[in-house]
Write a protein that holds these residues in place. Structure first.
Motif, PDB file in Angstrom:
ATOM      1  N   GLN A  11      25.952  56.276  -3.569  1.00 41.13           N
ATOM      2  CA  GLN A  11      24.868  55.220  -3.173  1.00 41.13           C
ATOM      3  C   GLN A  11      25.205  54.186  -2.093  1.00 41.13           C
ATOM      4  N   LEU A  12      26.673  54.224  -2.076  1.00 38.16           N
ATOM      5  CA  LEU A  12      27.120  53.022  -1.022  1.00 38.16           C
ATOM      6  C   LEU A  12      26.923  53.668   0.378  1.00 38.16           C
ATOM      7  N   ILE A  13      27.077  55.045   0.486  1.00 34.91           N
ATOM      8  CA  ILE A  13      27.052  55.559   1.846  1.00 34.91           C
ATOM      9  C   ILE A  13      26.119  54.932   2.682  1.00 34.91           C
ATOM     10  N   PRO A  14      24.806  55.321   2.522  1.00 32.31           N
ATOM     11  CA  PRO A  14      23.609  54.630   3.196  1.00 32.31           C
ATOM     12  C   PRO A  14      23.812  53.265   3.570  1.00 32.31           C
ATOM     13  N   ILE A  15      24.104  52.582   2.394  1.00 33.03           N
ATOM     14  CA  ILE A  15      24.431  51.376   2.818  1.00 33.03           C
ATOM     15  C   ILE A  15      25.320  50.911   3.702  1.00 33.03           C
ATOM     16  N   LEU A  16      26.439  51.357   3.592  1.00 30.12           N
ATOM     17  CA  LEU A  16      27.458  51.327   4.585  1.00 30.12           C
ATOM     18  C   LEU A  16      27.022  51.576   6.081  1.00 30.12           C
ATOM     19  N   ILE A  17      26.397  52.875   6.179  1.00 29.45           N
ATOM     20  CA  ILE A  17      25.940  53.271   7.393  1.00 29.45           C
ATOM     21  C   ILE A  17      24.954  52.009   7.875  1.00 29.45           C
ATOM     22  N   GLY A  18      24.066  51.793   7.049  1.00 32.31           N
ATOM     23  CA  GLY A  18      23.040  50.696   7.336  1.00 32.31           C
ATOM     24  C   GLY A  18      23.598  49.379   7.963  1.00 32.31           C
ATOM     25  N   ILE A  19      24.992  48.827   7.374  1.00 30.74           N
ATOM     26  CA  ILE A  19      25.578  47.687   7.841  1.00 30.74           C
ATOM     27  C   ILE A  19      26.134  47.710   8.966  1.00 30.74           C
ATOM     28  N   THR A  20      26.633  49.155   9.225  1.00 32.07           N
ATOM     29  CA  THR A  20      27.124  49.350  10.707  1.00 32.07           C
ATOM     30  C   THR A  20      26.127  49.413  11.704  1.00 32.07           C
ATOM     31  N   ILE A  21      25.091  50.032  11.403  1.00 32.11           N
ATOM     32  CA  ILE A  21      24.026  49.929  12.272  1.00 32.11           C
ATOM     33  C   ILE A  21      23.247  48.617  12.582  1.00 32.11           C
ATOM     34  N   ILE A  22      23.303  47.936  11.343  1.00 39.49           N
ATOM     35  CA  ILE A  22      22.547  46.435  11.916  1.00 39.49           C
ATOM     36  C   ILE A  22      23.738  45.677  12.803  1.00 39.49           C
ATOM     37  N   ASN A  23      24.973  45.727  12.444  1.00 40.65           N
ATOM     38  CA  ASN A  23      25.948  44.812  12.975  1.00 40.65           C
ATOM     39  C   ASN A  23      25.866  45.410  14.452  1.00 40.65           C
ATOM     40  N   PHE A  24      26.137  46.794  14.767  1.00 35.69           N
ATOM     41  CA  PHE A  24      26.022  47.198  16.047  1.00 35.69           C
ATOM     42  C   PHE A  24      24.840  46.670  16.948  1.00 35.69           C
ATOM     43  N   GLY A  25      23.644  46.950  16.255  1.00 34.67           N
ATOM     44  CA  GLY A  25      22.296  46.603  16.640  1.00 34.67           C
ATOM     45  C   GLY A  25      22.411  45.275  17.245  1.00 34.67           C
ATOM     46  N   ILE A  26      22.661  44.276  16.556  1.00 37.05           N
ATOM     47  CA  ILE A  26      22.816  42.900  16.957  1.00 37.05           C
ATOM     48  C   ILE A  26      23.534  42.669  18.021  1.00 37.05           C
TER      49      ILE A  26
ATOM     50  N   LEU B 110      12.359  54.597   1.549  1.00 31.65           N
ATOM     51  CA  LEU B 110      12.703  53.898   2.897  1.00 31.65           C
ATOM     52  C   LEU B 110      12.669  52.255   2.799  1.00 31.65           C
ATOM     53  N   CYS B 111      11.703  51.859   2.055  1.00 32.92           N
ATOM     54  CA  CYS B 111      11.531  50.513   2.058  1.00 32.92           C
ATOM     55  C   CYS B 111      12.822  49.857   1.198  1.00 32.92           C
ATOM     56  N   MET B 112      12.914  50.365   0.089  1.00 29.69           N
ATOM     57  CA  MET B 112      13.887  49.932  -0.858  1.00 29.69           C
ATOM     58  C   MET B 112      15.351  50.160  -0.506  1.00 29.69           C
ATOM     59  N   ARG B 113      15.656  51.213   0.624  1.00 26.74           N
ATOM     60  CA  ARG B 113      16.819  51.465   1.110  1.00 26.74           C
ATOM     61  C   ARG B 113      16.989  50.228   2.220  1.00 26.74           C
ATOM     62  N   VAL B 114      15.900  49.899   2.883  1.00 28.49           N
ATOM     63  CA  VAL B 114      16.017  48.773   4.053  1.00 28.49           C
ATOM     64  C   VAL B 114      16.501  47.470   3.065  1.00 28.49           C
ATOM     65  N   THR B 115      15.694  47.018   1.904  1.00 32.09           N
ATOM     66  CA  THR B 115      16.197  45.747   1.287  1.00 32.09           C
ATOM     67  C   THR B 115      17.626  45.933   0.769  1.00 32.09           C
ATOM     68  N   ASP B 116      17.881  47.241   0.196  1.00 30.88           N
ATOM     69  CA  ASP B 116      19.456  47.412  -0.212  1.00 30.88           C
ATOM     70  C   ASP B 116      20.536  46.862   1.010  1.00 30.88           C
ATOM     71  N   ILE B 117      19.905  47.431   2.167  1.00 28.45           N
ATOM     72  CA  ILE B 117      21.065  47.209   3.173  1.00 28.45           C
ATOM     73  C   ILE B 117      21.044  45.666   3.404  1.00 28.45           C
ATOM     74  N   VAL B 118      19.671  44.957   3.750  1.00 23.70           N
ATOM     75  CA  VAL B 118      19.804  43.533   3.852  1.00 23.70           C
ATOM     76  C   VAL B 118      20.735  42.697   2.804  1.00 23.70           C
ATOM     77  N   TYR B 153      11.124  38.716  -2.589  1.00 20.56           N
ATOM     78  CA  TYR B 153       9.674  39.124  -2.895  1.00 20.56           C
ATOM     79  C   TYR B 153       9.310  40.446  -2.818  1.00 20.56           C
ATOM     80  N   ALA B 154      10.124  41.161  -2.071  1.00 17.90           N
ATOM     81  CA  ALA B 154       9.654  42.612  -1.913  1.00 17.90           C
ATOM     82  C   ALA B 154      10.132  43.345  -3.299  1.00 17.90           C
ATOM     83  N   ARG B 155      11.308  42.948  -3.730  1.00 15.95           N
ATOM     84  CA  ARG B 155      11.793  43.588  -5.011  1.00 15.95           C
ATOM     85  C   ARG B 155      10.787  43.287  -6.267  1.00 15.95           C
ATOM     86  N   LEU B 156      10.609  41.834  -6.306  1.00 19.17           N
ATOM     87  CA  LEU B 156       9.783  41.193  -7.359  1.00 19.17           C
ATOM     88  C   LEU B 156       8.388  41.888  -7.492  1.00 19.17           C
TER      89      LEU B 156
END
Lengths: 313, 294
Positions: A11-26, B110-118, B153-156
């Motif tokens: 589960q961590l993999i997509p999160i880590l990818i997301g972190i790097t994308i956001i970080n690079f994107g900023i 997709l939405c939940m993935r985005v929330t996870d990342i934030v 709020y999205a999660r709740l």
């Protein structure tokens, strides 16, 4: 358990990818142009042609995904770029500051634990007594105070009036006292309230009545059963608090001039030193995600109810 | 419970009391700038770091500005930007949560993935970074804090909708021929609102700390504008000469956060399903409820 760790790591993999994308994107969208910066740094003339040449040279004319890929590749090699301001590798700069931030966070956690567990227990045992009332009022007040206000008041009282503590930290142990209190106060107050609630809930359970009926000493029930079962709440709280701690250190470090990551990043922001900011975010996110993973796993390890039900399933 | 209004209903009384107090603060924040004795940004180097007096109730700061006027005018910026922020994250987060869980499938994932990342970034860390890249200013501070805080709020909202989706009345609403927007606005939202509103009320104080914190770091409101966090930052280098420069804005921010937090607590207790008076003594002690505060 192993299966759970495996699944959780996936589960961590997509999160880590997301972190790097956001970080690079900023960084990618930020208003500063690294090519222009490089030209000024080398003392060359800034014109359309030299800018275009420098962009091509630095690979800035390539599409987003190619630049991103190169950045991630460097990231895996431990290369976060070089600081605009000092010209040193970001990794080195962060490596110097990270221990200070981590030690501050660690002392804050230790202080929170040492203070909040006994007080929470006391408050719960003396429910609705004077002491309980006092603790509840004080924790509410303490939990409401923003960290920057606490820090300033502490400096005023202990630094300027009583002169017990240095106003400016030099990184030594004794100058850590005020920053630690500042960071830990709001957390301690929150923990006391939560631990009180958890223990009251636990005390209401039937096994406690059963133990009392069998004549088990109240102290034994309290320390061996109730407190032990309430520990799970504390672990959950700890996982949540890490985020607060990592962010909160920035304000505390600025107030007390503690030479940690927060101070580093604030100075970097003032000098538009974006690679440092980027490195800061990456490090903080990675620490946060890994601590959450560890709390999650230890929660499972310590709670046989979840662990066993999963192993059966 | 509420058919015959009881005079001695402590929960309701508490709720009304703190609502009134919050409204009083809002009114003060709106009217403040018209009532203050001095211009909050006018400097006067003849009157630097004065102690409180009749002319200057809170004294003056290092530039000879009237601290009282600055604290009163600062209320507007700090409080209304926090309210605006809560409004934004409440609306956006709820919309994401409701739509994604109602539609379900890939959009939901997709939405939940985005929330996870934030959520993978510690709040303040991401706020500092985004504000650092965007540069200071109140608008940017609001954008920054919205980006960071909507996920709750999205999660709740999502968990609320998932609880409602399979209930009989939802099926009835669908069979009665309601369109999807009708179902969302007339049937889902009213039923899902409770916990979201309580969270929003408790978030006012959190957002005030966020706005003031960013300003304190120099990433929010720019200096001449009176704002409590920025005033604290300004005062911290000079409070050896006159401690009032941090005490008064500090007290203002502390007291208003406390009032909004107490209001949030009161609202939560007021909206929580309460046992009728007859069963009241058998009900669980109130202290056992989960502390959602700060």
């Amino acid at each position: 358990m192993l299966k759970y760790i495996y699944r959780r790591a996936l589960q961590l993999i997509p999160i880590l990818i997301g972190i790097t994308i956001i970080n690079f994107g900023i960084m990618y969208l930020s208003p500063s142009d690294p090519a222009e910066r490089e030209l000024v740094l080398r003392g060359m003339m800034v014109s359309q042609e030299t800018l275009a040449a420098m962009r091509a040279d630095m690979g800035l004319d390539q599409p987003f995904w190619i630049q991103y890929g190169r950045w991630v590749k460097n990231l895996f090699k431990g290369d976060l770029g070089t600081s605009f301001a000092s010209g040193r590798p970001v990794m080195v700069e962060i490596g110097e500051c990270l221990p200070y931030t981590l030690s501050l966070a660690a002392t804050a956690i230790i202080m929170t634990m040492v203070v909040s567990i006994p007080l929470g227990l006391l408050s719960a045992v003396r429910q609705n007594g004077i002491l309980d009332y006092l603790i509840r009022v004080l924790t509410f007040v303490g939990g409401t105070m923003p960290g920057f206000l606490v820090g300033l008041l502490l400096i005023y009282v202990f630094g300027l009036r009583l002169k017990w503590q240095p106003v400016i930290s030099d990184g030594s142990w004794s100058s850590m006292v005020l920053p630690t209190i500042t960071l830990a106060l709001a957390m301690t107050c929150k923990y006391i309230r939560q631990i009180r609630a958890a223990i009251l809930e636990e005390l209401d359970k039937e096994y406690v009545w059963g133990a009392r009926a069998r004549g088990v000493k109240e102290k034994y029930i309290l320390y061996r059963n109730v407190l032990k079962n309430s520990m799970l709440t504390i672990i959950t709280l700890l996982g949540i608090s890490i985020g607060y701690l990592l962010g909160g250190t920035a304000i505390v470090e600025i107030i007390f001039t503690w030479p940690g990551m927060g101070k580093l990043v604030m100075e970097a922001i003032n000098m538009r030193d974006y690679p440092i900011v980027q490195g800061y975010v990456i490090w903080m996110a990675v620490i946060f995600v890994s601590v959450n993973l560890i709390t999650d796993l230890s929660y499972r390890l310590l709670n046989p109810r979840i662990r066993l039900s999963e192993e059966v399933a | 419970m509420g058919i015959v209004p009881k005079v001695a209903d402590p929960v309701k009384f508490r709720f009304l009391f703190f609502s009134a107090l919050s409204l009083f603060i809002f009114a003060g924040a709106i009217a403040g700038p018209y009532l203050v004795p001095h211009d909050p940004i006018k400097t006067n180097f003849g009157l630097v770091n004065l102690p409180p007096s009749w002319e200057y109730p809170f004294g003056t700061d290092r530039l000879g500005r009237c601290l009282f006027s600055r604290v009163v005018c600062g209320a507007q910026v700090t409080i209304f930007s926090s309210l605006l922020l809560v409004g934004i994250i409440f609306a956006f987060g709820t919309a994401v949560g409701v739509v994604s869980s109602y539609v379900g499938g890939r959009l939901d994932t997709l939405c939940m993935r985005v929330t996870d990342i934030v959520l993978a970034f510690p709040d303040m860390v991401l706020a500092i970074a985004v504000a650092g890249f965007l540069g200071g200013g109140l608008t940017n501070a609001i954008i920054t804090l919205s980006c960071v805080s909507w996920t709750k709020y999205a999660r709740l909202a999502r968990s609320q909708v998932l609880g409602l989706r399979d209930q009989t009345f939802m099926e009835a609403a669908k069979l009665a021929g309601n369109t999807t927007p009708q179902i969302i606005f007339r049937h889902i939202l009213p039923n899902a609102m409770g916990p979201l509103v309580v969270t929003a009320a408790l978030d006012i104080g959190v957002m005030m700390i966020g706005v003031a914190g960013l300003s304190f770091l120099g990433l929010g409101v720019r200096p001449p504008t009176p704002e409590w966090g920025a005033m604290l930052n300004d005062g911290r280098n000079y409070f050896q000469q006159y401690p009032g420069t941090i005490f008064f804005p500090g007290a203002a921010i502390f007291l208003s956060i406390m009032v909004f937090n107490l209001f949030g607590d009161a609202l939560r207790d007021f909206m929580a399903p309460r046992p009728a008076a007859a069963v009241g003594d058998k009900a669980k002690p109130k202290a056992n409820r989960i502390e959602a505060n700060v």
